[in-house]
Design a protein around this motif. Structure first.
Motif, mmCIF file in Angstrom:
data_model
loop_
_atom_site.group_PDB
_atom_site.id
_atom_site.type_symbol
_atom_site.label_atom_id
_atom_site.label_comp_id
_atom_site.label_asym_id
_atom_site.label_seq_id
_atom_site.Cartn_x
_atom_site.Cartn_y
_atom_site.Cartn_z
ATOM 1 N N PRO A 139 0.829 -1.210 0.000
ATOM 2 C CA PRO A 139 0.000 0.000 0.000
ATOM 3 C C PRO A 139 0.861 1.257 0.000
ATOM 4 C CG PRO A 139 0.136 -0.907 2.204
ATOM 5 C CD PRO A 139 0.852 -1.885 1.304
ATOM 6 N N SER A 140 0.237 2.377 -0.250
ATOM 7 C CA SER A 140 0.909 3.679 -0.209
ATOM 8 C C SER A 140 -0.121 4.744 0.118
ATOM 9 C CB SER A 140 1.600 3.978 -1.541
ATOM 10 O OG SER A 140 0.660 3.970 -2.596
ATOM 11 N N LYS A 141 0.358 5.910 0.503
ATOM 12 C CA LYS A 141 -0.524 7.026 0.843
ATOM 13 C C LYS A 141 -0.520 8.031 -0.305
ATOM 14 C CE LYS A 141 0.232 6.670 5.846
ATOM 15 N NZ LYS A 141 0.751 7.378 7.054
ATOM 16 N N LEU A 142 -1.711 8.446 -0.703
ATOM 17 C CA LEU A 142 -1.854 9.419 -1.785
ATOM 18 C C LEU A 142 -1.999 10.812 -1.193
ATOM 19 C CD1 LEU A 142 -2.266 10.151 -4.762
ATOM 20 C CD2 LEU A 142 -4.705 9.659 -4.450
ATOM 21 N N LYS A 143 -1.171 11.726 -1.688
ATOM 22 C CA LYS A 143 -1.229 13.120 -1.255
ATOM 23 C C LYS A 143 -1.339 13.995 -2.490
ATOM 24 C CE LYS A 143 1.191 16.674 1.389
ATOM 25 N NZ LYS A 143 2.416 17.002 2.183
ATOM 26 N N THR A 144 -2.384 14.828 -2.536
ATOM 27 C CA THR A 144 -2.595 15.678 -3.704
ATOM 28 C C THR A 144 -2.663 17.143 -3.280
ATOM 29 O OG1 THR A 144 -5.007 15.444 -3.519
ATOM 30 C CG2 THR A 144 -3.841 13.887 -4.948
ATOM 31 N N THR A 145 -2.166 18.002 -4.142
ATOM 32 C CA THR A 145 -2.285 19.439 -3.995
ATOM 33 C C THR A 145 -2.745 19.996 -5.345
ATOM 34 O OG1 THR A 145 -0.009 19.931 -4.664
ATOM 35 C CG2 THR A 145 -0.389 19.417 -2.338
ATOM 36 N N GLU A 146 -2.846 21.316 -5.439
ATOM 37 C CA GLU A 146 -3.216 21.914 -6.712
ATOM 38 C C GLU A 146 -2.141 21.672 -7.771
ATOM 39 O OE1 GLU A 146 -4.007 25.999 -6.105
ATOM 40 O OE2 GLU A 146 -5.825 25.679 -4.928
ATOM 41 N N GLU A 147 -0.887 21.458 -7.322
ATOM 42 C CA GLU A 147 0.235 21.322 -8.251
ATOM 43 C C GLU A 147 0.675 19.888 -8.478
ATOM 44 O OE1 GLU A 147 3.205 23.623 -6.317
ATOM 45 O OE2 GLU A 147 2.631 25.460 -7.327
ATOM 46 N N THR A 148 0.536 19.039 -7.468
ATOM 47 C CA THR A 148 1.145 17.703 -7.545
ATOM 48 C C THR A 148 0.207 16.621 -7.021
ATOM 49 O OG1 THR A 148 2.133 17.938 -5.343
ATOM 50 C CG2 THR A 148 3.465 18.652 -7.228
ATOM 51 N N MET A 149 0.487 15.408 -7.485
ATOM 52 C CA MET A 149 -0.117 14.199 -6.948
ATOM 53 C C MET A 149 1.027 13.224 -6.686
ATOM 54 S SD MET A 149 -2.928 11.561 -8.586
ATOM 55 C CE MET A 149 -1.759 10.764 -9.691
ATOM 56 N N ARG A 150 1.198 12.811 -5.424
ATOM 57 C CA ARG A 150 2.323 11.963 -5.057
ATOM 58 C C ARG A 150 1.843 10.789 -4.203
ATOM 59 N NH1 ARG A 150 4.116 14.640 -8.481
ATOM 60 N NH2 ARG A 150 5.946 16.018 -8.452
ATOM 61 N N TYR A 151 2.449 9.604 -4.470
ATOM 62 C CA TYR A 151 2.231 8.430 -3.638
ATOM 63 C C TYR A 151 3.427 8.274 -2.705
ATOM 64 C CZ TYR A 151 -1.624 6.917 -6.665
ATOM 65 O OH TYR A 151 -2.805 6.830 -7.345
ATOM 66 N N SER A 152 3.150 8.141 -1.424
ATOM 67 C CA SER A 152 4.218 8.028 -0.428
ATOM 68 C C SER A 152 4.257 6.616 0.152
ATOM 69 C CB SER A 152 3.988 9.036 0.700
ATOM 70 O OG SER A 152 4.916 8.832 1.754
ATOM 71 N N LEU A 153 5.482 6.078 0.319
ATOM 72 C CA LEU A 153 5.678 4.759 0.927
ATOM 73 C C LEU A 153 6.109 4.868 2.388
ATOM 74 C CD1 LEU A 153 7.553 2.901 -1.957
ATOM 75 C CD2 LEU A 153 5.111 2.910 -1.443
ATOM 76 N N ARG A 154 6.021 6.055 2.941
ATOM 77 C CA ARG A 154 6.460 6.255 4.318
ATOM 78 C C ARG A 154 5.616 5.419 5.278
ATOM 79 N NH1 ARG A 154 7.286 12.100 7.382
ATOM 80 N NH2 ARG A 154 8.226 11.243 9.274
ATOM 81 N N ASN A 155 6.309 4.629 6.116
ATOM 82 C CA ASN A 155 5.673 3.757 7.110
ATOM 83 C C ASN A 155 4.745 2.718 6.482
ATOM 84 O OD1 ASN A 155 6.940 5.207 9.228
ATOM 85 N ND2 ASN A 155 5.272 6.688 9.258
ATOM 86 N N GLN A 156 5.005 2.359 5.223
ATOM 87 C CA GLN A 156 4.167 1.378 4.526
ATOM 88 C C GLN A 156 4.936 0.071 4.313
ATOM 89 O OE1 GLN A 156 0.768 2.228 3.657
ATOM 90 N NE2 GLN A 156 1.431 3.849 5.061
ATOM 91 N N PHE A 157 4.210 -1.056 4.371
ATOM 92 C CA PHE A 157 4.813 -2.370 4.149
ATOM 93 C C PHE A 157 5.089 -2.569 2.659
ATOM 94 C CE2 PHE A 157 4.367 -6.875 3.053
ATOM 95 C CZ PHE A 157 5.357 -7.422 3.860
ATOM 96 N N ARG A 158 6.215 -3.205 2.356
ATOM 97 C CA ARG A 158 6.607 -3.453 0.963
ATOM 98 C C ARG A 158 7.085 -4.894 0.818
ATOM 99 N NH1 ARG A 158 11.293 0.632 0.170
ATOM 100 N NH2 ARG A 158 11.262 -0.205 -1.945
ATOM 101 N N LEU A 159 6.716 -5.519 -0.293
ATOM 102 C CA LEU A 159 7.160 -6.874 -0.624
ATOM 103 C C LEU A 159 7.641 -6.871 -2.068
ATOM 104 C CD1 LEU A 159 7.387 -9.980 -0.154
ATOM 105 C CD2 LEU A 159 4.999 -10.128 -0.917
ATOM 106 N N GLY A 160 8.863 -7.329 -2.295
ATOM 107 C CA GLY A 160 9.413 -7.383 -3.639
ATOM 108 C C GLY A 160 9.824 -8.790 -4.017
#
Length: 360
Positions: free
Chosen positions: A259-280
């Motif tokens: 999972p990831s966290k979606l953060k949007t502003t008037e200028e940008t849309m970014r997905y953040s992996l901060r404090n998120q579990f990852r499997l590769g």
């Protein structure tokens, strides 16, 4: 390896310093502005004092009349009072602007072209292009900010235990020391979102330098025989150190899930992996750059160090499977070579590694 460790310590120190600075964020800017606001009145009062003294000196020297002096003093006081009001208002507006936008403030474009090289290993903020730890900044006010960035990049570092699985034997019967055999890996990776409207699946790809070390047990070392075989033999003197190392350049590729966290502003849309579990899950392929062996022993009272750089019949091509799992940039990491360590070996051995991986 000692040189690599020194560079690694320096790199981690730089990263720590930069991360600590980044945590302060725009709050530091606000604090500085508040300090400036408190100093404005004192600064303007001191300036008024100097102006009054200059007027008094003119009056004393007969350059102006007393009526003119009083008029000049009133004008100076009015000017300084307006200066205090306007300057404090500017500071308060800046503080409000920063707090309202969490430090992200748009700037008007200018015609002044600037070029600077900023050394750092922090995350790209979308305005500066980062290349292997260097930020090339071509006047960020003129760069168009990408609304949706699908690709990010990271410096990758991994360290841990290394060993080999020998055909027909369990890992417990390995001829190599469990704690003494280690690996180190460093490289660069790019992470691209697979789907347009979801960041749950990412494709990670890049390049890495792997340094896989093996330390034989029982006073043994590697010997390359004339028939093309490489085997362990007992050394004629007592070894204080016997280390075998393979240096590889590989190109990993993983499908990463999480999972990831979606953060949007008037200028940008970014997905953040901060404090998120990852499997590769994925693998790697590349080639062997070199193989060397280091021996330390006592020979008739003399401390001898032999550094032997030879082929040792190791495979030129390297390929295998790898996986990692963890939270944010700290991950448990495992990799396994599908290719045998030695060519045409009577008993095949395959390298295996377990450790920690850091995406910085």
């Amino acid at each position: 390896m000692r040189t690599i460790t020194m560079y690694l310590v320096g790199l981690v120190t730089l990263l720590t310093i930069q991360n600590l600075s980044a945590q302060e964020g725009y709050e530091k800017k606000v604090g500085i502005l508040k300090e400036q606001k408190a100093e404005i009145t004192l600064q303007e009062k001191e300036a008024l004092k100097l102006e009054i003294e200059a007027i008094a000196k003119q009056l004393k020297n007969g350059e102006i009349t007393e009526e003119e002096a009083n008029t000049l003093k009133i004008k100076a006081a009015e000017k300084r009072a307006l200066n205090i009001e306007d300057r404090i208002s500017i500071i308060e507006n800046k503080i409000s602007l920063l707090e309202r936008n969490s430090g992200h403030v748009q700037e008007l474009d200018t015609l002044n072209y600037k070029f600077a090289v900023q050394i750092g290993f922090g995350k790209d903020d979308g305005q500066n292009a980062k290349l292997f730890g260097f930020r090339l900044n071509e006047n960020p006010n003129r760069r168009k900010i990408t609304y949706d960035r699908r690709t990010y990049s990271d410096f990758v570092m991994a360290i841990g235990l290394n060993n080999a699985i020998v055909e027909g034997q369990s890992l417990n019967d390995s001829p190599y020391k469990i704690g003494g055999s280690r690996f180190f890996e460093m490289g660069w990776q790019w992470r691209t979102r697979v789907f347009k409207n979801s960041n749950f699946v990412r494709l990670n790809y890049g390049f890495s330098f792997q340094f896989n070390g093996l330390k034989p047990k029982d006073n043994q070392y590697f010997v390359a025989l004339d028939d093309g075989q490489t085997e362990l033999q007992e050394f004629e003197y007592d070894l204080s150190k016997s280390k075998f190392r393979m240096d590889n350049l590989v190109f990993p590729m993983h499908f990463e899930f999480g999972p990831s966290k979606l953060k949007t502003t008037e200028e940008t849309m970014r997905y953040s992996l901060r404090n998120q579990f990852r499997l590769g899950l994925g693998g790697y392929a590349g080639f062997n750059m070199g193989t060397r062996q280091k021996l330390k022993y006592d020979r008739n009272g003399d401390n001898v160090k032999d550094k032997l750089k030879r082929g040792y019949n190791t495979n030129d091509l390297v390929y295998g499977l790898s996986a990692y799992a963890g939270v944010e940039g700290v991950l448990l990491y495992v990799k396994y070579d599908l290719n045998p360590i030695f060519k045409d070996a009577a008993v095949e051995q395959r390298n295996i590694s377990l450790g920690l991986r850091f995406d910085l």
